[in-house]
Design a protein around this motif. Structure first.
Motif, PDB file in Angstrom:
ATOM      1  N   THR A 177       0.842  -1.197   0.000  1.00 24.40           N
ATOM      2  CA  THR A 177       0.000   0.000   0.000  1.00 24.40           C
ATOM      3  C   THR A 177       0.878   1.248   0.000  1.00 24.40           C
ATOM      4  O   THR A 177       1.728   1.415   0.885  1.00 24.40           O
ATOM      5  CB  THR A 177      -0.914   0.041   1.242  1.00 24.40           C
ATOM      6  N   LYS A 206      -3.512  -0.199  -8.353  1.00 27.38           N
ATOM      7  CA  LYS A 206      -4.752   0.533  -8.604  1.00 27.38           C
ATOM      8  C   LYS A 206      -4.997   1.523  -7.485  1.00 27.38           C
ATOM      9  O   LYS A 206      -4.632   1.296  -6.340  1.00 27.38           O
ATOM     10  CB  LYS A 206      -5.938  -0.423  -8.745  1.00 27.38           C
ATOM     11  N   GLN A 207      -5.602   2.646  -7.850  1.00 25.45           N
ATOM     12  CA  GLN A 207      -5.879   3.714  -6.892  1.00 25.45           C
ATOM     13  C   GLN A 207      -7.088   3.353  -6.050  1.00 25.45           C
ATOM     14  O   GLN A 207      -8.107   2.889  -6.547  1.00 25.45           O
ATOM     15  CB  GLN A 207      -6.133   5.029  -7.632  1.00 25.45           C
ATOM     16  N   ASP A 208      -6.951   3.557  -4.739  1.00 31.96           N
ATOM     17  CA  ASP A 208      -8.054   3.316  -3.806  1.00 31.96           C
ATOM     18  C   ASP A 208      -8.104   4.489  -2.835  1.00 31.96           C
ATOM     19  O   ASP A 208      -7.513   4.459  -1.754  1.00 31.96           O
ATOM     20  CB  ASP A 208      -7.833   1.997  -3.051  1.00 31.96           C
TER      21      ASP A 208
END
Length: 225
Positions: free
Chosen positions: A119, A155-157
């Motif tokens: 992350t 991926k963007q979260d």
């Protein structure tokens, strides 16, 4: 209801299909005869198929059977491979030393056969530079490519960017290798002990030999006289 089978006097049927201690088929016999044979062999009469007509019973050492079953179940649980997902958090502008430390943890997790969720945490103006996080994730994936692969692409979260790395090695393989390495280390330690003992023995023998040839001062003086 108890999951354990009925044994000996707890069996309440007029006759049973009896199986001998070695698995041989004795046939259908009265319950009293089956109990008599159990006493003769010093074994237990165990109901192994209660729904059969008549029920199937076997002559066995029930205590030993329970113990061996428990050991097999314990070994099976020991060898079970549980999928574990570890997590590692990084900042886009991470310090090189911190990066190496984090990478070391990722390497250890992958060697253990675990997946790793990476992350990247963005703060403030960093959110406008997602390419920094993407490049960092790609760099980490390349650094550990011998041990793992990208299972889930970055991926963007929200404020974070996430990537999942999967190990090349299965969990069961990693566990087996860890046990082999532990056994090898133990064998190595045991192999070193006799060498130390041998050194002690040599030193002791040398000391004894030295004492045997040594002449006390008083005896030497008398000899000289």
């Amino acid at each position: 209801m108890s999951a354990e089978p009925r044994i000996n006097d707890r069996i309440r049927v007029p006759e049973v299909r009896l199986v001998g201690p070695s698995g041989e088929q004795v046939g259908i016999v009265p319950l009293a005869k089956a109990l008599e044979l159990a006493q003769e062999y010093d074994l237990d009469l165990v109901e192994v198929a209660a729904t059969a007509r008549p029920p199937v019973c076997k002559l066995m050492d029930y205590g030993k059977f329970k113990y061996e079953s428990a050991m097999k179940a314990r070994e099976a649980r020991k060898n079970q491979a549980h999928t574990v997902i570890k997590e590692m958090k990084l900042r886009p502008k991470i310090d090189p030393h911190d990066y190496d430390t984090k990478k070391g943890h990722v390497v250890r997790f992958l060697k253990q056969g675990d997946k790793v969720k990476i992350t990247i945490m963005f703060r403030g103006r960093e959110q406008s530079r997602p390419e920094l996080g993407y490049r960092l994730l790609q760099r980490l994936a390349e650094d550990v490519q011998d041990l793992g692969f990208i299972e889930s692409n970055p991926k963007q979260d929200g404020r974070n960017m996430i990537m999942v790395l999967g190990p090349h090695k299965k969990k069961t393989e990693a566990m087996a290798e860890a046990r082999e390495a532990q056994a090898a280390r133990k064998a190595s330690r045991l192999g070193e002990a006799p060498a130390d003992d041998a050194d002690d023995d040599v030193s002791h023998d040398e000391a004894v030999s030295h004492d045997d040839v040594e002449v006390p001062d008083e005896a030497q003086a008398q000899a000289d006289a």
